[in-house]
Write an enzyme that holds these catalytic residues in place. Sequence first.
Site, PDB file in Angstrom:
ATOM      1  N   GLU A   1      -3.321  -0.143  -3.192  1.00 22.35           N
ATOM      2  CA  GLU A   1      -3.295   0.390  -4.554  1.00 22.35           C
ATOM      3  C   GLU A   1      -2.050   1.245  -4.604  1.00 22.35           C
ATOM      4  O   GLU A   1      -2.094   2.441  -4.381  1.00 22.35           O
ATOM      5  CB  GLU A   1      -4.570   1.197  -4.820  1.00 22.35           C
ATOM      6  CG  GLU A   1      -4.896   1.357  -6.281  1.00 22.35           C
ATOM      7  CD  GLU A   1      -4.203   2.517  -6.940  1.00 22.35           C
ATOM      8  OE1 GLU A   1      -2.953   2.540  -6.940  1.00 22.35           O
ATOM      9  OE2 GLU A   1      -4.903   3.384  -7.462  1.00 22.35           O
TER      10      GLU A   1
ATOM     11  N   GLU B   1       6.310   2.796  -7.697  1.00 21.26           N
ATOM     12  CA  GLU B   1       6.007   3.496  -6.447  1.00 21.26           C
ATOM     13  C   GLU B   1       6.377   2.659  -5.230  1.00 21.26           C
ATOM     14  O   GLU B   1       5.950   2.945  -4.107  1.00 21.26           O
ATOM     15  CB  GLU B   1       4.527   3.902  -6.413  1.00 21.26           C
ATOM     16  CG  GLU B   1       4.307   5.181  -7.193  1.00 21.26           C
ATOM     17  CD  GLU B   1       2.852   5.562  -7.404  1.00 21.26           C
ATOM     18  OE1 GLU B   1       1.971   5.046  -6.686  1.00 21.26           O
ATOM     19  OE2 GLU B   1       2.599   6.361  -8.314  1.00 21.26           O
TER      20      GLU B   1
HETATM   21  N1  SAH Z   1      -6.002   3.735  -1.656  1.00 22.58           N
HETATM   22  C1  SAH Z   1      -6.385   4.986  -2.262  1.00 22.58           C
HETATM   23  C2  SAH Z   1      -5.197   5.852  -2.626  1.00 22.58           C
HETATM   24  C3  SAH Z   1      -4.155   5.210  -3.494  1.00 22.58           C
HETATM   25  S1  SAH Z   1      -2.807   6.278  -3.854  1.00 22.58           S
HETATM   26  C4  SAH Z   1      -7.253   4.716  -3.470  1.00 22.58           C
HETATM   27  O1  SAH Z   1      -7.179   3.610  -3.982  1.00 22.58           O
HETATM   28  O2  SAH Z   1      -8.002   5.585  -3.914  1.00 22.58           O
HETATM   29  C5  SAH Z   1      -1.512   5.559  -2.936  1.00 22.58           C
HETATM   30  C6  SAH Z   1      -1.321   6.179  -1.560  1.00 22.58           C
HETATM   31  O3  SAH Z   1      -0.431   5.336  -0.845  1.00 22.58           O
HETATM   32  C7  SAH Z   1      -0.679   7.540  -1.533  1.00 22.58           C
HETATM   33  O4  SAH Z   1      -1.492   8.373  -0.760  1.00 22.58           O
HETATM   34  C8  SAH Z   1       0.692   7.337  -0.860  1.00 22.58           C
HETATM   35  O5  SAH Z   1       1.039   8.433  -0.038  1.00 22.58           O
HETATM   36  C9  SAH Z   1       0.459   6.098  -0.026  1.00 22.58           C
HETATM   37  N2  SAH Z   1       1.596   5.174   0.225  1.00 22.58           N
HETATM   38  C10 SAH Z   1       2.406   4.625  -0.700  1.00 22.58           C
HETATM   39  N3  SAH Z   1       3.239   3.716  -0.147  1.00 22.58           N
HETATM   40  C11 SAH Z   1       2.935   3.684   1.182  1.00 22.58           C
HETATM   41  C12 SAH Z   1       3.440   2.929   2.284  1.00 22.58           C
HETATM   42  N4  SAH Z   1       4.388   2.013   2.109  1.00 22.58           N
HETATM   43  N5  SAH Z   1       2.925   3.175   3.494  1.00 22.58           N
HETATM   44  C13 SAH Z   1       1.946   4.102   3.665  1.00 22.58           C
HETATM   45  N6  SAH Z   1       1.416   4.824   2.658  1.00 22.58           N
HETATM   46  C14 SAH Z   1       1.900   4.617   1.425  1.00 22.58           C
END
Ligand code: SAH
Length: 698
Positions: A144, A153
């Site tokens: 996500e 993002e």
């Molecule tokens: N999966 C959770 C949070 C989603 S928010 C949910 O659905 O509730 C997205 C998260 O991904 C954030 O915490 C951000 O720090 C992390 N993130 C984004 N890109 C990333 C990457 N390439 N590798 C590791 N973490 C990542």
Amino acid sequence: MKTFCGRANPTTGSMEWLEEGEDYDYHQEIARSRYADMLHDKDRNVKYYQGIRAAVSRVKERGEKAIVLDIGTGTGLLSMMAASAGADFCYAIEVFKPMANAAVKIVQKNCFSDKIKVINKHSTEVTVGPDGDMQCRANILVTELFDTELIGEGALPTYEHAHKYLVQEGCEAVPHRATVYVQLAESRRMWSWKKLFPVHVEAEDGEKILVPPSEMENCPGVPSVCDIQLNQMPSSDFSILSDVVTMFSVDFSKPVQSASTYYRVQLEPVKSGKAQVVLSWWDIDMDPSGMINCTMAPRWVKPTSALQWRDHWMQCVYFLPREEPVVQGEKLYLTACRDQYSVWYNLQRAREGENKADEEEHEAGVFVESPVCRCRAHLVWNRSRFGELNDQNRTCQYIKSLRRILKTDSVCLCISDGSLLPVLAHSLGAKQVEYFILFFRSLHFSLVFFSHVFFKANNLEDKIKIIEARPELLKPSHLENKKISVLMGEPFFTTSLLPWHNLYFWYARTAVSAHLASNVTVLPQSASLHMMIVEFQDLWKIRSPCGICEGFDVQVMDDMIKASLNFRESKEAEPHPLWEYPCKSLSQPLRVLTFDFTKTVPQHCLSTEGSVKLLRKGKSHGAVLWMEYHLTANISVNTGLIRLSNEKGNCEWNPHCKQAVYFFSSVIESEIQSDPTAVTYAINFDTKKGELAMDFKL
Ligand code: SAH
């Protein structure tokens, strides 16, 4: 480790050296994060869970072990869903250390430690193999990583890498696919966020029109996304010119390419008009069949389905490079160009009798580079500032008050960032206008550049003098040894985040006191701070604990957000544009503090306390605060509450400004109207630090 970071205090303008502990940024990030909002997004959570269950079943039906890769696990939520759905093992990747730590705790608390391995790395650093972070490649990819623009993002490069190195060929992906939709629209209101309209000035000697420079007319603006709660935009403020068009899709179960590209669709307007903006949103299909769909479509597209309110995913407004008159039924091409992180749009007219070969030739020049602002105004003013400057009613208030105070021999000094006031004052007959451009502000060069261009377009280049200095360094020679008879400001400064940060005008006014004539007129003459207790329809969710999410205990996250909110000055008001976030007033609006600009900033603090009655039934989520500027006697500009319906308490907010919201740490429900509950407040403006502190007791 401690570091010292220098920054100009937005209110006092003085340089401050702040000791920044390692923790500081992370607390800010958690406190202002969207994690709570995501956990409250029931529609999203339910659909992810359904999609994950379906993916695990498909893999199991093939007789394979279900190995899940969850990139960006956050609280660990999606991995816990996968483990509950029967996945054999989950690799939960999270780059943000405090979140990875929280995920470990949450996974433990929910008894999934044997099934979920939290890895605190960026996904591109993750290794696979017997000694690696992952034993083997995964066959289910769950993420996500989307923002309102879908790709902002970094979802595309992350997927590209994951398919190359971390997952098996033919893996299942949840979501399976994302699709971006658009509609062409005409909207004077939204267009007013992109360019400056001519300004009409009613002067003694007739009407004058101030024109935007040609550099600005053709400027493509900036590529940063304009994301808004489109459902809050009244339908009278825009007119839809096309059906909903599918712009592009990304299949996440196949290798993804992140390199810049474009997508072109043909469309026929359903209505004639001026194509100005592209309204856009996306949906995700959680499974290949498309049966589990989570959509950001605005209300008029899916009028029957219940809308899920969310703030982490909204809708986008893209501005066409120039407005294009279109005719119902004509053939148009809309192109979406994108790089790894952002999207921009172009509209082209199909040529008369175009055949296949022409069309291909036409396509050759379709990809255009990402927009780069040439006029610099888009670097100085954000979209709401453009909207504010284009608000002719607001401009009229300034014109009316300037007319009252200006004399032919006035010597004016304007202190405000990127303001029309110097030009207005000149058109209204002021003899000498000096425009103070505050030298130390980060956008100083763009401001000077743009001001020159704007003055030139209106033949004022040698009429308005730009002074580049800090206010405390203003010298008599800057002013040709004259004293200032009119000191003016909107006030507006690009560094302001919260409403009272614009009190910087008062500090600058104090710094230039020695140059003011004894009978100087200061415009605005004063400002006042106003406050009201409200119940939000939805905004409360972004700061409210979640407890249990889809059966998983995420209280660790709630506690973490709470701790960060209480960390140092994080417990303060935050800026929100309330026209996008409906709320109901529970108290009367109250003027709490007044700032007298005719005098210098006092040495002592300005404070007030009292209590305010809750007049209506409802939940007190917080207090809203805003500023009003009193330009002259009887003429004011209000940056907050514009209208209040007394029966229901519905509020109308200034559409160009952010108001300050102070969320109460606990919510009270007011019930009885005959014996109203009261909220006591104490508000203190520390004039030395330029800080506003507040405390409420329910
Ligand atoms: N999966 C959770 C949070 C989603 S928010 C949910 O659905 O509730 C997205 C998260 O991904 C954030 O915490 C951000 O720090 C992390 N993130 C984004 N890109 C990333 C990457 N390439 N590798 C590791 N973490 C990542």
